[in-house]
Scaffold this motif. Structure first.
Motif, PDB file in Angstrom:
ATOM      1  N   GLY A  46       0.781  -1.225   0.000  1.00  0.00           N
ATOM      2  CA  GLY A  46       0.000   0.000   0.000  1.00  0.00           C
ATOM      3  C   GLY A  46       0.817   1.282   0.000  1.00  0.00           C
ATOM      4  O   GLY A  46       0.259   2.349   0.043  1.00  0.00           O
ATOM      5  N   GLY A  47       2.137   1.219  -0.043  1.00  0.00           N
ATOM      6  CA  GLY A  47       2.955   2.420  -0.126  1.00  0.00           C
ATOM      7  C   GLY A  47       3.469   2.883   1.216  1.00  0.00           C
ATOM      8  O   GLY A  47       3.229   2.284   2.256  1.00  0.00           O
ATOM      9  N   LEU A  48       4.183   3.987   1.188  1.00  0.00           N
ATOM     10  CA  LEU A  48       4.816   4.538   2.379  1.00  0.00           C
ATOM     11  C   LEU A  48       3.837   5.372   3.201  1.00  0.00           C
ATOM     12  O   LEU A  48       2.963   6.025   2.649  1.00  0.00           O
ATOM     13  N   PRO A  49       4.015   5.394   4.513  1.00  0.00           N
ATOM     14  CA  PRO A  49       3.147   6.234   5.336  1.00  0.00           C
ATOM     15  C   PRO A  49       3.465   7.721   5.191  1.00  0.00           C
ATOM     16  O   PRO A  49       2.657   8.560   5.528  1.00  0.00           O
ATOM     17  N   TRP A  50       4.652   8.070   4.689  1.00  0.00           N
ATOM     18  CA  TRP A  50       5.024   9.454   4.405  1.00  0.00           C
ATOM     19  C   TRP A  50       6.106   9.463   3.336  1.00  0.00           C
ATOM     20  O   TRP A  50       6.859   8.517   3.182  1.00  0.00           O
ATOM     21  N   GLU A  51       6.171  10.544   2.560  1.00  0.00           N
ATOM     22  CA  GLU A  51       7.163  10.659   1.495  1.00  0.00           C
ATOM     23  C   GLU A  51       8.450  11.305   1.997  1.00  0.00           C
ATOM     24  O   GLU A  51       9.525  11.010   1.514  1.00  0.00           O
ATOM     25  N   CYS A  52       8.326  12.228   2.949  1.00  0.00           N
ATOM     26  CA  CYS A  52       9.484  12.903   3.518  1.00  0.00           C
ATOM     27  C   CYS A  52       9.153  13.269   4.960  1.00  0.00           C
ATOM     28  O   CYS A  52       7.994  13.245   5.359  1.00  0.00           O
ATOM     29  N   CYS A  53      10.187  13.596   5.740  1.00  0.00           N
ATOM     30  CA  CYS A  53       9.970  13.875   7.157  1.00  0.00           C
ATOM     31  C   CYS A  53      11.037  14.827   7.677  1.00  0.00           C
ATOM     32  O   CYS A  53      12.233  14.594   7.469  1.00  0.00           O
ATOM     33  N   ASP A  54      10.623  15.895   8.341  1.00  0.00           N
ATOM     34  CA  ASP A  54      11.583  16.828   8.930  1.00  0.00           C
ATOM     35  C   ASP A  54      11.983  16.429  10.343  1.00  0.00           C
ATOM     36  O   ASP A  54      13.089  16.689  10.772  1.00  0.00           O
ATOM     37  N   PHE A  55      11.093  15.781  11.082  1.00  0.00           N
ATOM     38  CA  PHE A  55      11.397  15.375  12.456  1.00  0.00           C
ATOM     39  C   PHE A  55      11.314  13.860  12.547  1.00  0.00           C
ATOM     40  O   PHE A  55      10.311  13.292  12.933  1.00  0.00           O
ATOM     41  N   VAL A  56      12.396  13.210  12.129  1.00  0.00           N
ATOM     42  CA  VAL A  56      12.447  11.755  12.085  1.00  0.00           C
ATOM     43  C   VAL A  56      13.122  11.234  13.353  1.00  0.00           C
ATOM     44  O   VAL A  56      14.043  11.853  13.877  1.00  0.00           O
ATOM     45  N   VAL A  57      12.624  10.113  13.868  1.00  0.00           N
ATOM     46  CA  VAL A  57      13.164   9.483  15.067  1.00  0.00           C
ATOM     47  C   VAL A  57      13.635   8.080  14.681  1.00  0.00           C
ATOM     48  O   VAL A  57      12.935   7.371  13.954  1.00  0.00           O
ATOM     49  N   ARG A  58      14.811   7.696  15.169  1.00  0.00           N
ATOM     50  CA  ARG A  58      15.339   6.360  14.908  1.00  0.00           C
ATOM     51  C   ARG A  58      15.379   5.568  16.203  1.00  0.00           C
ATOM     52  O   ARG A  58      15.786   6.071  17.240  1.00  0.00           O
ATOM     53  N   ASP A  59      14.958   4.312  16.131  1.00  0.00           N
ATOM     54  CA  ASP A  59      15.066   3.422  17.277  1.00  0.00           C
ATOM     55  C   ASP A  59      16.534   3.020  17.399  1.00  0.00           C
ATOM     56  O   ASP A  59      17.068   2.344  16.513  1.00  0.00           O
ATOM     57  N   PRO A  60      17.243   3.431  18.467  1.00  0.00           N
ATOM     58  CA  PRO A  60      18.677   3.155  18.567  1.00  0.00           C
ATOM     59  C   PRO A  60      19.016   1.690  18.789  1.00  0.00           C
ATOM     60  O   PRO A  60      20.150   1.281  18.581  1.00  0.00           O
ATOM     61  N   ASN A  61      18.053   0.889  19.171  1.00  0.00           N
ATOM     62  CA  ASN A  61      18.310  -0.516  19.467  1.00  0.00           C
ATOM     63  C   ASN A  61      18.028  -1.448  18.298  1.00  0.00           C
ATOM     64  O   ASN A  61      18.174  -2.651  18.424  1.00  0.00           O
ATOM     65  N   PHE A  62      17.597  -0.906  17.181  1.00  0.00           N
ATOM     66  CA  PHE A  62      17.199  -1.732  16.048  1.00  0.00           C
ATOM     67  C   PHE A  62      18.138  -1.502  14.870  1.00  0.00           C
ATOM     68  O   PHE A  62      18.377  -0.372  14.474  1.00  0.00           O
ATOM     69  N   ARG A  63      18.691  -2.550  14.339  1.00  0.00           N
ATOM     70  CA  ARG A  63      19.541  -2.456  13.162  1.00  0.00           C
ATOM     71  C   ARG A  63      18.878  -3.255  12.059  1.00  0.00           C
ATOM     72  O   ARG A  63      18.329  -4.304  12.325  1.00  0.00           O
ATOM     73  N   PRO A  64      18.861  -2.811  10.840  1.00  0.00           N
ATOM     74  CA  PRO A  64      19.625  -1.775  10.188  1.00  0.00           C
ATOM     75  C   PRO A  64      19.121  -0.368  10.459  1.00  0.00           C
ATOM     76  O   PRO A  64      19.885   0.563  10.478  1.00  0.00           O
ATOM     77  N   GLY A  65      17.869  -0.151  10.641  1.00  0.00           N
ATOM     78  CA  GLY A  65      17.317   1.160  10.947  1.00  0.00           C
ATOM     79  C   GLY A  65      15.810   1.085  11.005  1.00  0.00           C
ATOM     80  O   GLY A  65      15.163   0.548  10.110  1.00  0.00           O
ATOM     81  N   LEU A  66      15.245   1.581  12.078  1.00  0.00           N
ATOM     82  CA  LEU A  66      13.798   1.625  12.248  1.00  0.00           C
ATOM     83  C   LEU A  66      13.445   3.080  12.499  1.00  0.00           C
ATOM     84  O   LEU A  66      13.923   3.682  13.454  1.00  0.00           O
ATOM     85  N   TRP A  67      12.639   3.677  11.620  1.00  0.00           N
ATOM     86  CA  TRP A  67      12.386   5.110  11.614  1.00  0.00           C
ATOM     87  C   TRP A  67      10.906   5.411  11.825  1.00  0.00           C
ATOM     88  O   TRP A  67      10.045   4.704  11.326  1.00  0.00           O
ATOM     89  N   GLN A  68      10.645   6.511  12.525  1.00  0.00           N
ATOM     90  CA  GLN A  68       9.278   6.998  12.724  1.00  0.00           C
ATOM     91  C   GLN A  68       9.289   8.505  12.481  1.00  0.00           C
ATOM     92  O   GLN A  68      10.219   9.198  12.895  1.00  0.00           O
ATOM     93  N   CYS A  69       8.265   9.016  11.830  1.00  0.00           N
ATOM     94  CA  CYS A  69       8.163  10.445  11.541  1.00  0.00           C
ATOM     95  C   CYS A  69       7.238  11.100  12.556  1.00  0.00           C
ATOM     96  O   CYS A  69       6.104  10.667  12.742  1.00  0.00           O
TER      97      CYS A  69
END
Length: 181
Positions: A46-69
């Motif tokens: 169904g596609g991405l929940p957002w196309e771009c993000c100015d205030f992105v948060v990364r979960d520091p405990n998850f690799r390769p990268g888990l991001w939330q806008c």
């Protein structure tokens, strides 16, 4: 001799991390409480929940990268599965998480393409400056200052409301003086 062996070992680790399959990593995330998406989808979910993000948060405990806008928007994208009202009460926030090796693209362009020595305030959404000395300022920098005459080095004095973005060099090959850029 030891430094070349260490460099080879770091290269092997980097290749392993880059080749890590994000779908396997997503299975370990608790998807009952958080929605996990893949940043580069083939249209199957169904596609991405957002196309771009100015205030992105990364979960520091998850690799390769888990991001939330955490951007506050007037209405969430139709692809957002978990849309909630903003705590400030002036819009909505999509709480979906996406898996990606790279940080999602920003909506507002930064005054620099990348920054190794970022200086930021410690607030909810920081104000950042880049202290890198470079051979020439990027074209999107409005305030460029000469900080060293021989060889000429410049610094962008612009500030950015948000996180500083990606580093210019990988941490294991970082040159602290930045004279090569």
């Amino acid at each position: 001799m030891k430094s070349s062996a260490m460099g080879t070992a770091l290269l092997v680790v980097a290749v392993l991390v880059a080749g890590f399959d994000a779908t396997t990593a997503a299975r370990h995330w608790d998807t009952a409480t958080n929605t996990v998406r893949h940043l580069h989808t083939d249209g199957g979910d169904g596609g991405l929940p957002w196309e771009c993000c100015d205030f992105v948060v990364r979960d520091p405990n998850f690799r390769p990268g888990l991001w939330q806008c955490k951007d506050v928007v007037n209405k969430c994208s139709p692809n957002c599965r978990e849309c909630t009202a903003s705590p400030a009460g002036n819009g909505y926030v999509c709480l979906d998480w996406i898996v990606s090796l790279l940080e999602p693209p920003v909506c507002t362009p930064r005054p620099w393409d990348c920054c190794d020595q970022a200086v930021c305030t410690r607030v909810y959404i920081p104000i950042c400056h880049c202290a890198d000395m470079v051979a020439s300022c990027p074209t999107n920098c409005k305030q460029c200052e000469l900080v060293q005459a021989d060889p000429p080095r410049y610094r962008c004095l612009d500030s950015f409301f948000g996180y500083p973005g990606p580093k210019c060099t990988a941490p294991w090959i970082m040159n602290l003086t930045n004279n090569e850029r």
